[in-house]
Design a protein around this motif. Structure first.
Motif, PDB file in Angstrom:
ATOM      1  N   ALA A  40       3.022  15.966   7.302  1.00 48.61           N
ATOM      2  CA  ALA A  40       1.573  16.137   7.171  1.00 48.61           C
ATOM      3  C   ALA A  40       1.196  16.763   5.829  1.00 48.61           C
ATOM      4  O   ALA A  40       0.020  16.800   5.474  1.00 48.61           O
ATOM      5  CB  ALA A  40       1.045  16.997   8.312  1.00 48.61           C
ATOM      6  N   ILE A  41       2.171  17.245   5.078  1.00 47.12           N
ATOM      7  CA  ILE A  41       1.933  17.868   3.772  1.00 47.12           C
ATOM      8  C   ILE A  41       2.308  16.870   2.692  1.00 47.12           C
ATOM      9  O   ILE A  41       3.452  16.416   2.629  1.00 47.12           O
ATOM     10  CB  ILE A  41       2.780  19.159   3.605  1.00 47.12           C
ATOM     11  CG1 ILE A  41       2.567  20.110   4.772  1.00 47.12           C
ATOM     12  CG2 ILE A  41       2.521  19.811   2.268  1.00 47.12           C
ATOM     13  CD1 ILE A  41       1.191  20.680   4.892  1.00 47.12           C
ATOM     14  N   LEU A  42       1.376  16.509   1.835  1.00 43.15           N
ATOM     15  CA  LEU A  42       1.624  15.574   0.729  1.00 43.15           C
ATOM     16  C   LEU A  42       2.246  14.266   1.218  1.00 43.15           C
ATOM     17  O   LEU A  42       3.037  13.650   0.508  1.00 43.15           O
ATOM     18  CB  LEU A  42       2.547  16.209  -0.319  1.00 43.15           C
ATOM     19  CG  LEU A  42       2.081  17.497  -0.986  1.00 43.15           C
ATOM     20  CD1 LEU A  42       3.172  18.062  -1.871  1.00 43.15           C
ATOM     21  CD2 LEU A  42       0.820  17.258  -1.789  1.00 43.15           C
ATOM     22  N   THR A  43       1.938  13.868   2.419  1.00 42.85           N
ATOM     23  CA  THR A  43       2.549  12.696   3.079  1.00 42.85           C
ATOM     24  C   THR A  43       4.075  12.784   3.072  1.00 42.85           C
ATOM     25  O   THR A  43       4.774  11.783   2.988  1.00 42.85           O
ATOM     26  CB  THR A  43       2.091  11.352   2.454  1.00 42.85           C
ATOM     27  OG1 THR A  43       2.522  11.279   1.108  1.00 42.85           O
ATOM     28  CG2 THR A  43       0.595  11.191   2.537  1.00 42.85           C
ATOM     29  N   GLY A  44       4.572  14.009   3.154  1.00 39.50           N
ATOM     30  CA  GLY A  44       6.013  14.244   3.226  1.00 39.50           C
ATOM     31  C   GLY A  44       6.494  15.105   2.074  1.00 39.50           C
ATOM     32  O   GLY A  44       6.098  14.897   0.940  1.00 39.50           O
TER      33      GLY A  44
END
Length: 123
Positions: A40-44
């Motif tokens: 969910a963070i930086l799309t991974g």
């Protein structure tokens, strides 16, 4: 009785990157925290740098979201160029960054309940 938690707004400092080798988009977090789903963070998160002035600062990497299943405990400053397959038989799916030393008993309790100690931010 629970031990008092020292809350630091400056340390630890966790820089996460969207690509391996500390490249791509970056986000920096400060203080005691848990990231329950790294996707969910930086799309991974593909790489990270963990820094603290405390040599007992703790970084815990879990192979399932919400601090579940197998984990690896790292103490002190760390730079991890590639999070893929960092854990045996699994990618890093959640993590905890702490400026204090977390014991194995505390980590197992977090794994069992999915709840962070008082004074930690959940991301």
């Amino acid at each position: 009785m629970a031990k008092p938690v020292s809350i630091s707004q400056t340390y630890p400092r966790l820089a996460v990157f969207s690509e391996e080798n500390f490249r791509g988009r970056r986000r920096v977090y400060r203080g005691n925290l848990g990231i329950s789903d790294v996707d969910a963070i930086l799309t991974g998160i593909e790489s990270l740098r963990f820094f603290s002035t405390n040599p007992n600062a703790t970084l815990v990497l879990f192979n399932r979201s919400r601090f579940r299943d197998r984990f690896v405990v790292l103490r002190g400053n760390r730079s991890i160029r590639e999070l893929d397959d960092f854990l045996r038989r699994g990618d890093v799916e959640s993590l905890i960054a702490s400026n204090q030393r977390l014991t194995l008993a505390q980590i197992r309790e977090i794994r069992r309940t999915g709840e962070l100690p008082p004074g930690y931010r959940l991301i």
